[in-house]
Structures are given as C-alpha cells and as structure tokens.
Design an enzyme around this catalytic site. Structure first.
Site, PDB file in Angstrom:
ATOM      1  N   GLU A  23     -18.744  15.464 -44.534  1.00  0.00           N
ATOM      2  CA  GLU A  23     -17.800  15.540 -43.416  1.00  0.00           C
ATOM      3  C   GLU A  23     -16.701  14.484 -43.462  1.00  0.00           C
ATOM      4  O   GLU A  23     -15.664  14.620 -42.823  1.00  0.00           O
ATOM      5  CB  GLU A  23     -18.546  15.447 -42.067  1.00  0.00           C
ATOM      6  CG  GLU A  23     -19.074  14.069 -41.692  1.00  0.00           C
ATOM      7  CD  GLU A  23     -20.348  13.712 -42.426  1.00  0.00           C
ATOM      8  OE1 GLU A  23     -20.840  12.600 -42.250  1.00  0.00           O
ATOM      9  OE2 GLU A  23     -20.853  14.549 -43.200  1.00  0.00           O
TER      10      GLU A  23
ATOM     11  N   ASP B 222      12.625  17.269 -71.658  1.00  0.00           N
ATOM     12  CA  ASP B 222      13.799  17.301 -72.516  1.00  0.00           C
ATOM     13  C   ASP B 222      13.759  16.018 -73.327  1.00  0.00           C
ATOM     14  O   ASP B 222      13.154  15.030 -72.924  1.00  0.00           O
ATOM     15  CB  ASP B 222      15.065  17.363 -71.658  1.00  0.00           C
ATOM     16  CG  ASP B 222      16.305  17.720 -72.462  1.00  0.00           C
ATOM     17  OD1 ASP B 222      16.252  17.604 -73.691  1.00  0.00           O
ATOM     18  OD2 ASP B 222      17.315  18.093 -71.852  1.00  0.00           O
TER      19      ASP B 222
ATOM     20  N   ASP C 228      15.829  15.852 -65.023  1.00  0.00           N
ATOM     21  CA  ASP C 228      16.704  15.159 -64.077  1.00  0.00           C
ATOM     22  C   ASP C 228      17.995  15.902 -63.773  1.00  0.00           C
ATOM     23  O   ASP C 228      18.858  15.383 -63.074  1.00  0.00           O
ATOM     24  CB  ASP C 228      17.044  13.761 -64.606  1.00  0.00           C
ATOM     25  CG  ASP C 228      17.739  13.797 -65.963  1.00  0.00           C
ATOM     26  OD1 ASP C 228      18.017  14.902 -66.455  1.00  0.00           O
ATOM     27  OD2 ASP C 228      17.994  12.718 -66.520  1.00  0.00           O
TER      28      ASP C 228
ATOM     29  N   ASP D  97      17.129  21.708 -64.628  1.00  0.00           N
ATOM     30  CA  ASP D  97      15.684  21.464 -64.655  1.00  0.00           C
ATOM     31  C   ASP D  97      14.984  21.890 -63.359  1.00  0.00           C
ATOM     32  O   ASP D  97      13.754  21.902 -63.305  1.00  0.00           O
ATOM     33  CB  ASP D  97      15.407  19.977 -64.893  1.00  0.00           C
ATOM     34  CG  ASP D  97      15.842  19.520 -66.269  1.00  0.00           C
ATOM     35  OD1 ASP D  97      15.527  20.225 -67.236  1.00  0.00           O
ATOM     36  OD2 ASP D  97      16.507  18.476 -66.379  1.00  0.00           O
TER      37      ASP D  97
ATOM     38  N   ASN E  51     -32.103  15.587 -49.402  1.00  0.00           N
ATOM     39  CA  ASN E  51     -32.761  15.205 -48.140  1.00  0.00           C
ATOM     40  C   ASN E  51     -32.778  16.362 -47.150  1.00  0.00           C
ATOM     41  O   ASN E  51     -33.771  16.584 -46.448  1.00  0.00           O
ATOM     42  CB  ASN E  51     -32.035  14.003 -47.520  1.00  0.00           C
ATOM     43  CG  ASN E  51     -32.351  12.709 -48.257  1.00  0.00           C
ATOM     44  OD1 ASN E  51     -33.359  12.615 -48.968  1.00  0.00           O
ATOM     45  ND2 ASN E  51     -31.484  11.718 -48.128  1.00  0.00           N
TER      46      ASN E  51
ATOM     47  N   ASN F  17     -26.549  10.030 -41.309  1.00  0.00           N
ATOM     48  CA  ASN F  17     -25.301  10.462 -41.930  1.00  0.00           C
ATOM     49  C   ASN F  17     -24.179   9.460 -41.685  1.00  0.00           C
ATOM     50  O   ASN F  17     -23.386   9.147 -42.578  1.00  0.00           O
ATOM     51  CB  ASN F  17     -24.912  11.827 -41.348  1.00  0.00           C
ATOM     52  CG  ASN F  17     -24.443  12.781 -42.414  1.00  0.00           C
ATOM     53  OD1 ASN F  17     -24.984  12.782 -43.515  1.00  0.00           O
ATOM     54  ND2 ASN F  17     -23.447  13.581 -42.109  1.00  0.00           N
TER      55      ASN F  17
ATOM     56  N   ASP G 267     -22.293   6.993 -44.547  1.00  0.00           N
ATOM     57  CA  ASP G 267     -20.864   7.232 -44.805  1.00  0.00           C
ATOM     58  C   ASP G 267     -20.037   5.947 -44.778  1.00  0.00           C
ATOM     59  O   ASP G 267     -18.913   5.935 -45.279  1.00  0.00           O
ATOM     60  CB  ASP G 267     -20.288   8.208 -43.777  1.00  0.00           C
ATOM     61  CG  ASP G 267     -20.489   9.665 -44.197  1.00  0.00           C
ATOM     62  OD1 ASP G 267     -20.585   9.902 -45.408  1.00  0.00           O
ATOM     63  OD2 ASP G 267     -20.545  10.537 -43.316  1.00  0.00           O
TER      64      ASP G 267
END
Length: 847
Positions: free
Chosen positions: A287, A329, A595, A599, A663, A688, A692
């Site tokens: 999450e 190029d 450039d 292009d 788990n 959790n 985290d």
C-alpha cells in the site's frame, strides 16, 4: 476587454484588435499584466500549481487499499469497536499524511527543476523587451517571434518578415505556411487564418510580432486538448506496474474470498471475519508503493539535476534506466558540434571565392533557424573581408525537409536583375539545375558532368566532409517567391564542412555498451559522411540504410532490420519516427537524443526523449529529459541514476511480496483451522504500518553496482515466482512458529497472537536486509535511515508485549522461552532466505 469582438479577432483590423484587447504597440504595463494573470491564470493547458496538492490528496485517498481501510474503520464504528476504529483511522492518517507531505515536497522540487528548461517568450512590457516564461504570457501581450520559437498562445500578427510557420499539429499541413498581417473572413477556418498564430505551432523561418488574444484553455490547441484529454503515453515501467497490480488483485481476491467463505461456513463471527479479511487484503498489498514510487522518482530527478539532467516527466526515469537502445544524430553528440567551412570549390574542384560570396549572401539573409553551417559560412567569409552591404533582400523560400534546399532572392541596386541563390543537399540542388559554371564559363549539366560531380562528392564524403551544393539564376522582380522559382538553375559548386569527433566520445560509447545500451545513428547527412563519423568513434557499421531504401520497406520488413542496423542516413523526420517505432515493436526500450525541429516526431515517439538546453523550443517541449550540456557522459550518469531509481522501486516490491505474501497466506491458512482468528485486524494493520516505516527509506537506499551495469525490464513471471518462492519459505517458518507457540504457550488466543505478531514483524524487518541486495546481505550496507529504522522497529517489536498500553492492541507479555525461541526462528528464517535468494537470482541469471 471586448470579449465579443475578440471571439473573431482574425477579421479585425490591427488597430481595432489592439483597442479590443486594451493594449498598444508598446505592450502592457507590468501592473496590468499582473492583474490579467490573476484573472486569466497561467498560460498552461493544465494548471499544475493550483491543483497539485488537491490532486495528490485525491490520488492518495482514491487508492483502493485506503478505501478498504476506510471501510474497515467504518465497520468498526458501526459495531462500536472504538479501539479498532481509532487504530485503523490512525494508520490511515499517519501513513497517508506522511507520504502526502513527502510527495508534495517532491512535486514542488521537481516543478522548480522543470522551470529551468521551460519555454521562454520575448514580450514587450512597460515599453521594453523582456524574456519571460511562456506560462506568464497574458491576453494583450505583444510578443516577438523568431525561427525556432514555440508559439505560446493564439494571437494576431502585427508585423512580419519572411514569416513561415509549421502548424501541422492543428491543421495537418505538411509544409510551412507563410503568414502575413491583415484581415480574413469571419467564417475562415484555422488553416485559412493566414494573419494568426496559434499555440503549439512553431516558427520555421523569419520573424514577427503578434498581439496575444487567447491563452491556455481558450486557445485553439487548448480547446482540442479539453475535448481529447489525451493521457501521456504509458511508459515501460507503468505497463509493468499495471500487470503487477493485476497479479496482486487476482491473488488477493482468491485468498480473501476463500477465507471469508470458509470462516462464515465454520460460523465464526461475521463482523469479526469481515474486519479480518479486509485487514488481510491490505496486508497482502504494497500500500505504500505510490508514496515510495513518488519519493523515489522525485529524489532521482533531484540527483539527476545535480549531474546536469533536468527531468520533465518523472515516470520516464524508469524508462531511462531500462533503455537498451539510444538513437542520436551525430552532430554535437558524437562530434564536437563546432562546424568549420573547410573550402568552397566549383564542380571541377577548383577553389572559388565567387562561390564563397554567393553562399555568404544566402547565409547572411536567410531568416530560418540559426544553425552551425550558416554560422561557419559567415565566419569564414567575413574573415576573408566579405560583406553584404550592397545587397538588399527581395524574398526567401525557407528550408523544408522534403526539398532540402533554402533559397534567397537578392538584388544589387535598382537597375540590376535580382538573383536567386540556393544552397542545400547536393542531390536536391542538382535536381533543379540544368547548367554548371566553371570560372566564367557556363556548360550544360549532362550525364558526364553529373557523374564527375558525384565522384567528387563521394570522395570528400568518405573523408568525413559534409558536402552541400550551391546554385543560382537570374529572376524577375515580384512580390512573392516560392519553390516553383527553383528551376533552370546553374550549379556553382560545393561547400565542404568538417565537424571533428568529440574528444573522449570513444570511451563514453564503450561505457554505454558496458551498461547494455546500444548506439544507433539516425541522421539526415549523406551515408558516406555518416559512416566515416561512425567508424571514427569505434562503431561497427556492417550496413547503412538510407532514407531512399526506407521508402521501399514496409513496416514488417523494417521491424526485421532495424535492430541489426547501427547507421541510418539521409532520413527525413517522419522516417526517424518510423525507425523508433520499429525498434519499440521488436521489444527495445528506445531513447532518442535530438535538438532540432526535425527531431520532434522522434522525440515524442521514443520511450525516452532527450534534448539539450540550447535546443529549439519544440524539441525541449516534447522531450522527457533536457541535458544542460550536450554531452553523452552527462547522459551516461543520468542512465545510472535511472537504474538506481528502478532498483529501489523493485526492492520494495520484492520485500513486500515476499514476507507479506507468506505471512498473509499463513494467516489465511491458520484461520481455517484455529478456533480463533490468528491475528486481530488492528494487529495486522499495526504490523503492516511498522514494517512500512523502514521501507520508506528504500527510496534513498544504496544500489549494488551489479544492478546498475545492465538495463532492467519488468518480468512478471519472475516477480510471480519470487513471490511464491519466498512466500513459501515464509509460510514454512510461520508453521514452525505455530508449532512452537502451541508447544510453549498452548492454545491461549492472546498469547498465540502476540507471539505470531512478534515473529511475523521480525521476519518482515530481516527480509529487508536480505532482499535489498543481490550480494550476501552483510556485504552490502543499507542507507542510514533503513538501518536505524530496522534496529529501532525491532526493539519496539520485542518490547511491545511488555509495554503498559499493549493490551489496547490485544497483546500480552511473552515468557522468556517463547521470546528467545521466536528470535531464533526469525534469525534462522533470515539465513534460509539468504540461501534462497542466491539460488533464485542465479537461476534468473542475476549477478
């Protein structure tokens, strides 16, 4: 302002248009411009600044995982389970507020970086010229435009000089359109409004001033954008994330529905089971991935900026790391980009000052894009004492990528017949010639002369010279000249330019090859020059494909040969785009470095569009990255940073899909056989949340050198097998934990839950150290935050059952024998996971 009159501004005379906009030729004052900015807002199609925080907030809470948590909290409130509801809401607020603040800070930092390379516009404010960001242009501004300018808004032309605009983006017209002041019919369509300029179109040649009438969403381009709302192309990494999300949803659905159905069948309390399955769904899912991804990308953008690479589109960073083909190029990338005029020769190879002077007149008066070839001609001629004081310009036929020629018409005095001087690609110039000149003699351009010309052209090209042709003819004076006047011309001779290879480029190309990035040259230059440059910088050229050959190839044929060819020469802008698309079709992640106006199509089509800070506006606008230096070494460093960004994102996915998956599978399995719920919803969510915290630091973690040296692609099969392999290891140790807890603590629900909570959280923390590196975990040091966070959370995990408030979460103190056993099981789990990691990565060919 008279909004009714300005709704059809193209039919208004200039003076009435200025009055309607409450402006003048001296432009707006700063105070009026500020007021109009307040009223009309920034000149952007999507106002990032105003809705940035709101968009982040909506994105955070529109996350399906967050919605599951909100449902769980609502259910707890309905059941009057105030403790559970408070814990769930606290998890929602703390995790999301933290990540929201981080994302908001990151987005602000990235926006500041983007502004360094944002398009600029020259305006008249307070009677003075000034250069401002195009997003600050307001209705009523007087702007000045020149070749290469990206037109910032819709407006009415006031003055022009040989002004040609490419507006294919709006009208589909292939060639540049000449624009003139004046009025047109009220019912004129976009293509017929020859006195107007439009947002998003580009100036091909000449200069002009214009009165801005409409900005942002009120422009023609803005109206089309509102209707279409076209999303940016999906990146390679985004496709991988989408497929990964689909895999997780399938797994989550199967587990959750199975657990819910079986537990209801066994007549466990329905509401408690609903809370449990909701928490289970959240536990399986990564999450924090959106926050990790945003922070990682923003940090990558800031690090890349320090190395001279400005990121315009964050999601393209992963593509830069995945890139395995770079098309470019040769000019200014493989070569120095400092072009020198080496000589001017007539068709027999004799040096010619007459030819130099004609070329100088053409270069001096042309109003197209500034380019190194014209600059080299002017520098060389003026050093020889030449000037154009006696000439005045009568007209111009601007360069385009079909004709590949540029012509100017000049006259030397009133009584002297005007001459049209044309220069361009040799073949294109010869197409409009029927005679040649040597000294003062004019001869027919027959097959023998043409063959001699091409022999010299080929010889010089093979030596690395870029060769252009020059022709002239006398013309009659008239108001407008066009390409139909380029006929019956006299070929005057050759221009030889030389652009030596960039020092050090050989080493940089070797480095890119070692990083798994192949280089391909796609150039408009002739094949002989292109081959010479390619071979001089160490590229192996077995075959050259020219633009003429591309015309004969269908798409399927091009897909077959594009990956095998390193050099494409004499190609036009649309062919560059075709080559990019063909490489993508064969499974490559393609970058394009360019450039120029020519292009732009390829830059847009490429997975990674790269331009440079001194590029034309349109090239910078469509690029994903802008290099502050035109240097492949800077790009190489950017690629490394992109790979570090991908590496840290993949670490988080591997970490969460290994321990979490195992788990949650164990928990789902246990819930089918235990007489009680194995973990309460609030315990799952707390687990959790705590796991985290160190995972957030993964965004700035160190990345193994072994990861950086190869491009990486999404491999859903590998991720699925990783999740299953490590999930099974985790499940085995969970079962060992069940047996240990039953043996040492009996079937006491609170004791069992506390023990399992401790073991599952310890294993999730230890797996971070193991999986964050290909190497043995003790040979790769994590970043400071990750290491400290793991140590601190481990301490909290072991201490939590003994803290005074632990009963709020349903925890009870654990006997010493149980705690020691759980720590031992967790350590053994880390050792087995390390062995599994080495086997798994060897199997998939990872170092």
């Amino acid at each position: 302002m008279d909004t009714i009159a300005t709704s059809t501004y193209w039919c208004l005379p200039i003076d009435k248009a200025l009055n309607a906009m409450e402006s003048s030729s001296a432009g707006l004052t700063s105070s009026v411009a500020a007021e109009r900015m307040q009223f009309f807002g920034p000149n952007t199609i999507h106002n990032r600044k105003r809705d940035r925080f709101l968009r982040l907030l909506v994105k955070r809470f529109a996350n399906p995982l967050i919605l599951i948590l909100i449902c769980a909290a609502s259910l707890a409130l309905v059941l009057h389970d105030w403790v559970d509801a408070t814990i769930v809401l606290a998890v929602i607020v703390i995790s999301n507020v933290f990540s929201l603040i981080q994302e908001h800070r990151s987005s602000i930092a990235v926006e500041k970086l983007r502004k360094q390379v944002s398009a600029k516009t020259t305006v008249i404010r307070d009677g003075q010229r000034s250069v401002i960001a195009s997003e600050n242009v307001v209705p009523g501004d007087i702007i000045h435009l020149a070749a290469g300018s990206l037109i910032p808004a819709d407006g009415l032309l006031l003055e022009v000089k040989d002004f040609f605009v490419s507006q294919a983006i709006l009208t589909g017209e292939s060639f540049p359109v000449e624009k003139q002041p004046g009025t047109v019919a009220k019912d004129a369509g976009l293509a017929e409004r020859s006195n107007c300029v439009f947002m998003g179109t580009t100036v091909r040649s000449g200069s002009a001033s214009a009165l801005i009438v409409h900005t942002a969403g009120d422009t023609a381009y803005g109206q089309i954008s509102k209707k279409l709302m076209v999303a940016p192309p999906e990146t390679e990494f985004e496709r991988g994330l989408r497929h990964f999300g689909g895999l997780l949803i399938q797994v989550m659905f199967i587990i959750v529905v199975s657990v819910l159905a079986v537990n209801i069948m066994f007549r466990h309390p329905t509401m408690e089971i609903l809370l449990f399955t909701m928490a289970l769904a959240v536990g399986i899912s990564p999450e924090m991935l959106p926050a990790i991804l945003s922070i990682t990308l923003a940090r990558g953008a800031q690090n890349m900026a320090k190395r001279g690479v400005i990121v315009k589109r964050l999601n393209a960073i992963e593509n830069l790391g995945s890139m395995d083909v770079l098309c470019t190029d040769k000019t200014g990338t493989l070569t120095e980009g400092v072009v020198k005029l080496d000589g001017t020769f007539d068709y027999k190879g004799t040096s010619s000052d007459t030819l130099l002077h004609l070329t100088y007149i053409n270069s001096h008066f042309q109003t197209g894009l500034d380019n190194p070839l014209d600059a080299a001609v002017i520098l060389h001629a003026e050093a020889a004492g030449m000037n154009a004081l006696d000439y005045h310009k009568l007209g111009e036929v601007p360069y385009d990528f079909v004709r590949k020629r540029l012509s100017v018409v000049v006259s030397k005095g009133k009584d002297v017949q005007p001459i049209l001087i044309t220069k361009g690609a040799l073949q294109s110039v010869l197409e409009v010639c029927d005679h040649v000149q040597h000294d003062n003699n004019i001869e027919a351009l027959d097959d023998g002369v043409r063959a001699a010309i091409f022999d010299r052209y080929t010889g010089w090209s093979q030596e690395g010279f870029r060769v252009l042709g020059v022709a002239q003819r006398a013309v009659q004076s008239k108001p407008v000249y066009n390409c139909s006047d380029e006929v019956g011309m006299v070929f005057m001779g050759f221009l030889l330019f030389f652009d030596p290879p960039e020092p050090g480029v050989l080493q940089t190309l070797d480095e890119l090859r070692r990083l798994g990035v192949g280089i391909k040259i796609i150039t408009g230059d002739n094949c002989f020059v292109a081959r010479h440059v390619a071979e001089s910088v160490g590229m192996k050229v077995e075959r050259v494909v020219t633009g003429k050959e591309l015309l004969t190839l269908n798409d399927e044929s091009l897909w077959q040969i594009a990956p095998l060819v390193t050099l494409f020469a004499e190609v036009d802008p649309n062919q560059k785009e075709r080559i990019i698309l063909a490489l993508q079709k064969t499974g490559h992640v393609v970058g394009y470095l360019g450039d120029g106006i020519n292009d732009a199509p390829a830059l847009y089509a490429a997975d990674v569009g790269i331009s440079v800070n001194n590029a034309v506006d349109i090239a910078k606008e469509v690029a994903d990255f802008v290099l502050l230096e035109h240097d492949l070494e800077v790009l190489r460093q950017g690629i490394m940073e992109g790979r570090r960004t991908i590496g840290n994102t993949m670490k988080y996915l591997f970490i969460t899909t290994s321990a979490n998956f195992g788990n949650m599978i164990s928990m789902a399995f246990a819930s089918l056989f235990l007489p009680f719920i194995p973990l309460l919803a609030k315990q799952i969510l707390l687990n959790n949340f705590l796991s985290d915290i160190p995972a957030l630091g993964i965004a700035g973690d160190n990345v193994d050198r072994e990861w950086e040296v190869t491009p990486h692609r999404w491999d859903i099969r590998m991720i699925r097998n990783f999740m299953i392999s490590f999930g099974l290891v985790s499940t085995v140790f969970d079962l060992i934990t069940f047996g240990t807890l039953f043996y040492l603590a009996g079937k006491i629900p609170d004791m069992f839950r506390t023990g399992w909570f401790v073991e599952s959280l310890l294993t999730e923390l230890l797996i971070i150290l193991v999986i964050r590196t290909y190497k043995p975990f003790y040979k790769s040091r994590p970043c400071y935050f990750v290491l400290i966070a793991i140590i601190v959370i481990m301490g909290i995990t072991i201490a939590l059952p003994f803290l005074p408030f632990s009963s709020i979460f349903g925890f009870v103190p654990l006997p010493l024998t149980v705690m020691v056993s759980l720590i031992g099981i967790s350590a053994l789990y880390a050792i087995v996971s390390e062995l599994m990691k080495r086997w798994f990565f060897r199997r998939y060919g990872c170092k």
